[in-house]
Enzyme design. Sequence first.
Site, PDB file in Angstrom:
ATOM      1  N   CYS A 107     -54.282 -16.035  35.058  1.00 52.69           N
ATOM      2  CA  CYS A 107     -53.686 -16.187  34.980  1.00 52.69           C
ATOM      3  C   CYS A 107     -53.242 -17.484  33.240  1.00 52.69           C
ATOM      4  O   CYS A 107     -54.020 -18.416  33.334  1.00 52.69           O
ATOM      5  CB  CYS A 107     -52.993 -16.850  35.811  1.00 52.69           C
ATOM      6  SG  CYS A 107     -51.358 -17.585  35.778  1.00 52.69           S
ATOM      7  N   HIS A 138     -51.204  -4.832  33.823  1.00 57.61           N
ATOM      8  CA  HIS A 138     -50.111  -5.083  33.117  1.00 57.61           C
ATOM      9  C   HIS A 138     -48.910  -4.150  32.552  1.00 57.61           C
ATOM     10  O   HIS A 138     -50.029  -3.031  32.203  1.00 57.61           O
ATOM     11  CB  HIS A 138     -49.686  -5.942  31.225  1.00 57.61           C
ATOM     12  CG  HIS A 138     -49.645  -7.110  32.257  1.00 57.61           C
ATOM     13  ND1 HIS A 138     -49.122  -8.112  33.340  1.00 57.61           N
ATOM     14  CD2 HIS A 138     -51.050  -8.338  32.602  1.00 57.61           C
ATOM     15  CE1 HIS A 138     -48.959  -9.419  33.070  1.00 57.61           C
ATOM     16  NE2 HIS A 138     -50.794  -9.331  33.086  1.00 57.61           N
ATOM     17  N   GLU A 168     -43.306 -10.097  38.499  1.00 57.50           N
ATOM     18  CA  GLU A 168     -45.812 -10.145  38.795  1.00 57.50           C
ATOM     19  C   GLU A 168     -45.964  -9.889  39.890  1.00 57.50           C
ATOM     20  O   GLU A 168     -45.268 -10.066  41.266  1.00 57.50           O
ATOM     21  CB  GLU A 168     -45.186 -12.029  38.488  1.00 57.50           C
ATOM     22  CG  GLU A 168     -45.341 -12.478  37.214  1.00 57.50           C
ATOM     23  CD  GLU A 168     -46.374 -13.583  37.132  1.00 57.50           C
ATOM     24  OE1 GLU A 168     -47.435 -13.968  37.499  1.00 57.50           O
ATOM     25  OE2 GLU A 168     -45.566 -14.464  36.208  1.00 57.50           O
ATOM     26  N   CYS A 223     -44.415 -15.390  32.074  1.00 60.49           N
ATOM     27  CA  CYS A 223     -45.729 -14.993  32.700  1.00 60.49           C
ATOM     28  C   CYS A 223     -46.528 -15.049  31.423  1.00 60.49           C
ATOM     29  O   CYS A 223     -45.948 -14.169  30.603  1.00 60.49           O
ATOM     30  CB  CYS A 223     -45.886 -13.633  33.122  1.00 60.49           C
ATOM     31  SG  CYS A 223     -47.129 -12.249  33.647  1.00 60.49           S
ATOM     32  N   GLY A 225     -48.739 -12.026  30.600  1.00 61.60           N
ATOM     33  CA  GLY A 225     -47.230 -10.861  31.014  1.00 61.60           C
ATOM     34  C   GLY A 225     -46.636 -10.921  29.111  1.00 61.60           C
ATOM     35  O   GLY A 225     -46.608  -9.526  27.876  1.00 61.60           O
TER      36      GLY A 225
HETATM   37  N1  LIG Z   1     -49.497 -12.203  38.166  1.00 59.50           N
HETATM   38  C1  LIG Z   1     -50.447 -12.146  38.080  1.00 59.50           C
HETATM   39  C2  LIG Z   1     -51.210 -13.378  38.245  1.00 59.50           C
HETATM   40  C3  LIG Z   1     -50.313 -14.235  37.530  1.00 59.50           C
HETATM   41  C4  LIG Z   1     -50.415 -14.152  35.875  1.00 59.50           C
HETATM   42  C5  LIG Z   1     -49.309 -14.966  35.130  1.00 59.50           C
HETATM   43  N2  LIG Z   1     -48.392 -16.068  35.536  1.00 59.50           N
HETATM   44  C6  LIG Z   1     -49.554 -15.832  34.194  1.00 59.50           C
HETATM   45  O1  LIG Z   1     -48.990 -16.087  33.452  1.00 59.50           O
HETATM   46  O2  LIG Z   1     -50.389 -15.282  33.752  1.00 59.50           O
HETATM   47  C7  LIG Z   1     -51.671 -11.396  38.816  1.00 59.50           C
HETATM   48  O3  LIG Z   1     -51.827 -10.774  39.959  1.00 59.50           O
HETATM   49  O4  LIG Z   1     -52.388 -10.988  37.838  1.00 59.50           O
END
Ligand SMILES: N[C@H](CCC[C@H](N)C(=O)O)C(=O)O
Length: 281
Positions: A75, A162, A211, A220, A223
């Site tokens: 994250c 991703h 997400e 994100c 992301g």
């Molecule tokens: N939903 C993401 C985790 C949080 C990623 C995001 N909040 C960031 O800032 O990288 C996953 O399940 O891989």
Amino acid sequence: MALAFTKMHGLGNDFVVLDATRAPIALDEASARHIADRRFGIGCDQILIVEPPRSAEADFAYRILNADGSESGQCGNGARCFVRYVREAGLTDKRRIVVDIRDGQMTLEALDDDTFAVALGVPQFAPARIPLLGFEQAATYRLDDVAGQSVTFSAVSLGNPHAVIRVPDVATAEVEGIGPALERHPAFPERVNVGFCEIVARDHVRLRVFERGAGETLACGSGAAAAVVTGIAAGDLDADVRVDLPGGTARIHWESADAPAVLIGPAERVFEGKLVSSDQG
Ligand SMILES: N[C@H](CCC[C@H](N)C(=O)O)C(=O)O
């Protein structure tokens, strides 16, 4: 359970931060969902847990739980909040720290009081590393059964999976239609985060992200890195890119294939609290 927490955000991607450095915090999926619930609990996109290091060279370990209770290996926005948290909680006075994450380590740095850099690790494009089933490694992939349409995307792991879809205009991207359908597509056995990326210039993109385990967020970080490194790999972006997300602007730097993708941006503390309810609502 009276659980002390700190509420933080990185570009509007919001977090409940829990300090498990003095005593372990075991959260099952139901408890995580309760904490993340914006009506019955505190409310957040992810829960970030600060733990003692697991390896000799690390200062801390860093665990991430999505709002649906699922665990992630990465994250990026949370990592910027993590380094701000441990410094302001007095857990370290270092400006640069190493953290153990699920599949490796990451270096986090406080560049100044309000700007933080996260070396997210070397992007992994091999389908087996994402994971993505049924394809040989390629610049783009196509699935013909996503919300009743064909979707072409790039794919990469930053420690979490991703898919990145190019769109002409993020404002009209079919985030709510394609996002959940691709997130849960059988080709992604661990599900996937879905980015919708509009290239503005070789050093500037606009991005929205649906997400995994949280839905569309205001930002994100991993992301943003995924959108930029897939754009660089395609020859469409330079090494330093500004990423405009609904919650604000981040920067990504990726100088070569074997280098980590670096995410730079803000992190804010909003309030401190104590969770006293455990009813699941
Ligand atoms: N939903 C993401 C985790 C949080 C990623 C995001 N909040 C960031 O800032 O990288 C996953 O399940 O891989």
